[in-house]
Design an enzyme around this catalytic site. Structure first.
Site, PDB file in Angstrom:
ATOM      1  N   SER A  57       0.823  -1.217   0.000  1.00  0.00           N
ATOM      2  CA  SER A  57       0.000   0.000   0.000  1.00  0.00           C
ATOM      3  C   SER A  57       0.856   1.267   0.000  1.00  0.00           C
ATOM      4  CB  SER A  57      -0.956   0.002   1.197  1.00  0.00           C
ATOM      5  OG  SER A  57      -0.226   0.016   2.408  1.00  0.00           O
ATOM      6  N   ASP A  91       1.685  -0.260   8.028  1.00  0.00           N
ATOM      7  CA  ASP A  91       3.087  -0.642   7.920  1.00  0.00           C
ATOM      8  C   ASP A  91       3.628  -0.356   6.516  1.00  0.00           C
ATOM      9  OD1 ASP A  91       1.926  -2.632   6.422  1.00  0.00           O
ATOM     10  OD2 ASP A  91       2.318  -4.231   7.855  1.00  0.00           O
ATOM     11  N   ASP A 113       5.732  -2.115   3.600  1.00  0.00           N
ATOM     12  CA  ASP A 113       6.327  -3.335   3.056  1.00  0.00           C
ATOM     13  C   ASP A 113       7.604  -2.942   2.336  1.00  0.00           C
ATOM     14  OD1 ASP A 113       4.247  -5.210   3.788  1.00  0.00           O
ATOM     15  OD2 ASP A 113       2.994  -4.210   2.299  1.00  0.00           O
ATOM     16  N   ASP A 133       7.676  -4.216   7.495  1.00  0.00           N
ATOM     17  CA  ASP A 133       7.879  -5.631   7.172  1.00  0.00           C
ATOM     18  C   ASP A 133       9.026  -5.724   6.178  1.00  0.00           C
ATOM     19  OD1 ASP A 133       5.771  -6.214   8.773  1.00  0.00           O
ATOM     20  OD2 ASP A 133       4.403  -6.838   7.184  1.00  0.00           O
ATOM     21  N   LYS A 185     -10.606  -0.040  -0.892  1.00  0.00           N
ATOM     22  CA  LYS A 185      -9.916  -0.660   0.254  1.00  0.00           C
ATOM     23  C   LYS A 185     -10.706  -0.448   1.545  1.00  0.00           C
ATOM     24  CE  LYS A 185      -5.725  -0.541   1.506  1.00  0.00           C
ATOM     25  NZ  LYS A 185      -4.301  -0.343   1.844  1.00  0.00           N
ATOM     26  N   TYR A 225     -11.507  -8.226   3.313  1.00  0.00           N
ATOM     27  CA  TYR A 225     -10.138  -7.834   2.938  1.00  0.00           C
ATOM     28  C   TYR A 225      -9.193  -8.778   3.677  1.00  0.00           C
ATOM     29  CZ  TYR A 225      -6.313  -4.513   1.847  1.00  0.00           C
ATOM     30  OH  TYR A 225      -5.169  -3.910   1.375  1.00  0.00           O
TER      31      TYR A 225
END
Length: 579
Positions: free
Chosen positions: A90, A101, A103, A155, A216, A225
């Site tokens: 995202s 978070d 990624d 992450d 979303k 989701y």
């Protein structure tokens, strides 16, 4: 990005018209509603993220340099070895919200191993100021380190390229970079490659982002989701929105959202959603091909990633989750239709799901341990297999649908004795245990802490056929027994420290923690009103409405529970009965 055929996508656009004045009006009101819903982060948080990513990029180079020197490289060669981070998910799509978070992919040269990533890099992170909650999961399908830097959750994945150094201007677009990599590195790289390709394949990135933020939020509020539970994950939702943008290249967000629901509700699955034609590449790896692979033919809602090697992002979808999503597309299209004509507000689209009010019976799956670190791994393992239970339940006679909820509910219970431990592991957390604090059990002999995660599956049951007499039997012993066997086949399963329980409960006995404050009806109000004679319809619209005979006492014993095989498991060495 200009397409050679004059348009983006595998087919020409449906319409190249500009949006109407009304569509422009509803787009303004949509963006106002999204701001009200709090989906945008503050400028301060955005700046913090940029600073954090800068710090992380420097830490990655420090890590690569340290490993390079340990391998005997000169100071100059170690400095030149590089190392680079790429974002995906995202954040890279530009649709992240407050607190979400980041990624992140760490790309390293060929002399840096995965073992170095989890030994050397993880240790460097633990020793770095401002870095907290460092947790590596090397055995995950895509190995990962989870951290927080200055409170921002990140992450971290790793990909080791067949290059002696990683230049600062490296692009991941070249398929040849995938040569001579192991599967885990290819999977890690693909997260970033897919997102970059999505952004290249949409006609207007800003319209795509505004539309995706809306979809979303809608999918999260409607509890659909979740890739792991058989719904769609973030990348799949992004690809659906991107496809609608391709079909209406000059439309703005309000129009894209409107057409999204209409087209998705009417989509002729299993016709795949493709953003571009599937391409061959340099590797001897599987590319999604239903003509060649029976497993690919079984995909119910195939949404295919645009980066080589193309894969199905939605192989987890089951008959039940497809049915649930199709119904939500229909409801969404009806609401947006009313928004367009001015008889509804956008806020209606984001109404919270009614999962815990929808069914009369639920399955409760409870994973428990005595350690917080072990609980993360054990509950994650159980959650990753819930979909298998759903698929087995779909074959049970009289069961129309098995509806998994998209997340587990975590509890920490402070128990004074073995009886309380057993009760908690079975899902029975009394008011006394719920109120107890850590200090209340400190120093007390026989006291222990139990960490539990509870997952729920709603059961939609066929209405009782007119003329049938006596209680009905819904035998779900086989799927639940098979599920517990499957979970216990995990290579790290330890009967002495991990508990798994599956049990059914009625809606009236759902625990309070699944409801928001003030959401739960008083117990007396939960009894469903009787249908008035001659009214011709029930006042209950849930999909498991039985006939009037349900009022007989026999109906109370609809679910036959005693058939379950029982095995003894232990939590912290204390025996308790588990399914």
């Amino acid at each position: 990005m200009a397409a050679t055929n004059g348009y983006l996508g595998v087919t020409p656009p449906i319409s190249v018209n500009e949006s109407t004045e009304r569509e422009k009006e509803v787009t303004v009101s949509l963006m106002e509603e999204l701001h009200r819903q709090g989906v945008f982060e503050s400028e301060e948080e955005a700046r913090t993220r940029e600073i954090v990513l800068g710090r992380l990029a420097a830490i990655v180079k420090k890590f690569v340099r340290k490993v390079s020197l340990a391998h005997g490289l000169s100071e100059a060669a170690a400095d030149a070895a590089g190392g680079k981070i790429f974002t995906f998910g995202s954040y890279r799509l530009g649709v992240h919200g407050p607190g979400s978070d980041i990624d992140t992919l760490c790309v390293v040269p060929k002399h840096v191993s995965r073992e170095d990533f989890f030994d050397v890099f993880e240790q460097i992170l633990k020793e770095t100021d401002g870095v907290t909650e460092v947790s590596g999961v090397p055995e995950a399908y895509v190995p990962i380190i989870k951290i927080k830097i200055q409170g921002i959750p990140i992450d971290l994945l790793m990909a080791r390229l067949a290059l002696s150094s990683i230049p600062d201007d490296l692009s991941l677009q070249d398929d040849n970079l995938l040569r001579n990599l192991d599967e885990r590195c290819i999977r890690s790289l693909n997260g970033s490659r897919v997102v970059d390709e999505i952004l290249r394949l949409v006609p207007n990135v800003e319209v795509f982002r505004d539309s995706l933020r809306c979809i979303k939020l809608w999918a999260q509020r409607r509890a659909i989701y979740s890739n792991v539970n058989g719904f769609l994950g973030g990348v799949a939702w992004a690809m659906l929105v991107a496809r609608i943008c391709q079909l209406y290249p000059n439309a703005i967000a309000g129009a894209i959202v409107s057409r999204f629901f209409i087209i998705m509700y009417q989509w002729t699955w299993p016709q795949p959603v493709l953003l571009k034609q599937i391409e061959d590449g340099p590797l001897a790896v599987r590319v999604w091909n239903p003509k060649l692979y029976p497993a690919d033919r079984s995909h119910r809602m195939p949404i295919i990633t645009p980066a080589y090697p193309s894969m199905c992002a939605t192989h987890n979808v089951t008959a039940s989750t497809q049915m649930i999503m199709t119904e939500e597309f229909k409801k969404g299209s009806e609401i947006v239709d009313r928004v367009i004509v001015g008889t509804a507000e956008w806020s209606e689209l984001f109404t919270k799901h009614d999962f815990f009010h929808k069914y009369r019976y639920y399955l409760q799956v409870i994973a428990s341990t005595g350690s917080p670190d072990l609980q993360i791994k054990w509950s994650g393992t159980v959650e990753s297999r819930i979909r298998q239970l759903v698929m087995k339940l779909e074959y049970v006679d009289s069961l129309i649908l098995a509806h998994p909820f998209i997340k587990g509910f975590e509890q920490v219970s402070y128990c004074l004795n073995g009886d309380e431990v057993r009760a908690v592991a079975q899902g029975d957390i009394s008011e006394a245990i719920a109120k107890r604090k850590k200090e209340d059990i400190e120093g007390k002999e026989g006291a222990s802490t139990v960490y539990s995660t509870t997952f729920f599956i709603g059961l939609a049951i066929e209405p009782k056929q007119p003329g049938t007499v006596g209680p009905r039997k819904l035998d779900i012993s086989y799927p639940t027994t098979e599920f517990t066997k499957l979970v216990k086949m995990w290579e790290k399963y330890d009967e002495a420290t991990m508990g798994i329980v599956v049990r059914h409960i009625r809606s009236s006995t759902l625990p309070d923690y699944v409801f928001d404050e003030g959401e739960r009806q008083p117990r007396s109000a939960q009894k469903r009103p009787k249908t008035g004679k001659g009214s011709g319809k029930s006042s209950n619209t849930s999909p498991d409405v039985p006939s009037k005979r349900r009022r007989s006492v026999a109906w109370l014993f609809l679910v036959v529970w005693l058939n379950f095989h029982v095995s003894a498991c232990r939590i912290q060495g204390i025996a308790c009965c588990h399914v």
